[in-house]
Design a protein around this motif. Sequence first.
Motif, PDB file in Angstrom:
ATOM      1  N   ASN A  21      22.990   2.457 -12.278  1.00  0.00           N
ATOM      2  CA  ASN A  21      22.341   3.764 -12.258  1.00  0.00           C
ATOM      3  C   ASN A  21      21.145   3.842 -13.206  1.00  0.00           C
ATOM      4  N   THR A  22      20.423   2.732 -13.342  1.00  0.00           N
ATOM      5  CA  THR A  22      19.197   2.702 -14.136  1.00  0.00           C
ATOM      6  C   THR A  22      18.090   2.055 -13.307  1.00  0.00           C
ATOM      7  N   TRP A  23      16.868   2.404 -13.645  1.00  0.00           N
ATOM      8  CA  TRP A  23      15.719   1.770 -13.007  1.00  0.00           C
ATOM      9  C   TRP A  23      15.577   0.350 -13.529  1.00  0.00           C
ATOM     10  N   ILE A  24      15.353  -0.587 -12.636  1.00  0.00           N
ATOM     11  CA  ILE A  24      15.161  -1.985 -13.037  1.00  0.00           C
ATOM     12  C   ILE A  24      13.676  -2.326 -12.919  1.00  0.00           C
ATOM     13  N   VAL A  25      13.102  -2.795 -14.013  1.00  0.00           N
ATOM     14  CA  VAL A  25      11.714  -3.251 -13.994  1.00  0.00           C
ATOM     15  C   VAL A  25      11.699  -4.746 -14.291  1.00  0.00           C
ATOM     16  N   VAL A  26      11.178  -5.510 -13.359  1.00  0.00           N
ATOM     17  CA  VAL A  26      11.003  -6.947 -13.569  1.00  0.00           C
ATOM     18  C   VAL A  26       9.525  -7.193 -13.847  1.00  0.00           C
ATOM     19  N   ARG A  27       9.239  -7.624 -15.061  1.00  0.00           N
ATOM     20  CA  ARG A  27       7.849  -7.884 -15.455  1.00  0.00           C
ATOM     21  C   ARG A  27       7.630  -9.386 -15.539  1.00  0.00           C
TER      22      ARG A  27
END
Length: 290
Positions: A21-27
């Motif tokens: 339930n969290t936003w996933i950011v792949v940088r």
Amino acid sequence: MANSKFEYVKNFEQPDKLLPNTWIVVRIDGRGFTKFSTKYTFSKPNDIRALDLMNAAAKAVVTELPEITIAYGVSDEYSFVFHKTCSLFERRSSKIVSTIVSTFTAYYIHYWSTYFPDTPLSPPLPSFDGRAVCYPSVQNLRDYMSWRQADCHINNLYNTTFWALIQQGGIDALEAEKMLKGTLAADKNEILWSKFNINYNNEPAIYKKGSVVFRDYELVQPGTHNTAAEVDQQAEQVQQSKNQAEKDKKSRAKAQVVIEHLDIIKDEFWDQRPWLLSNKPGKGKALKQT
């Protein structure tokens, strides 16, 4: 072989699940791209070929992975955002990151000859590394995206001034660094205008704002909804019916993936595109010819 005496090695595997339930950011970032850009004589302060190549690879990744809701890129880095309800690869960090990095790298190499037709690649080949970070709220996510775009502007203003001093001012890099040390944005703008007749405001948006990649639907009138609040109030993942999930998948497949150079810090960008936060496809629009 199942139940062999060697199977014990599986016990060394450690869980690497990302928070639910969290936003996933792949940088992702280019590995050793300072040397890489020198090897292939990238133009300074910006090489439009290199930026277009990054954007082409990012667009291919977003197109292949409908779980990505938006991506933002500048220089040799790109951030890919997965919606908080995403369950891709059971939210395992290693699988999500490796998929993004490998797919992006493959397309970067694949498209290289399109943007650098006279400069064939040679070892060491370009590669990228990546990491996944979870952000619990819409505000956290937007602040992250705003941070990357603000960083884009700060770095580009510095680099534009730095290289103007070298290329047009005739001074060396060390002297240019000393001249710019401690200067504010207004000081750099003044140097560009007074010394080189360059109005920074007229620089291409791709250099100042970076690139945003997303699926394009009809814009929504701002003020008619509060998507951010609705998403943040969602306490847990909402399970869609199989039919609805399939319908949304088809809608995303039909939507055109676009590359824009827009202000993503202000509310207007997000208010007009509620599908970026809601993960619900918007109203379709006619495909544009590219």
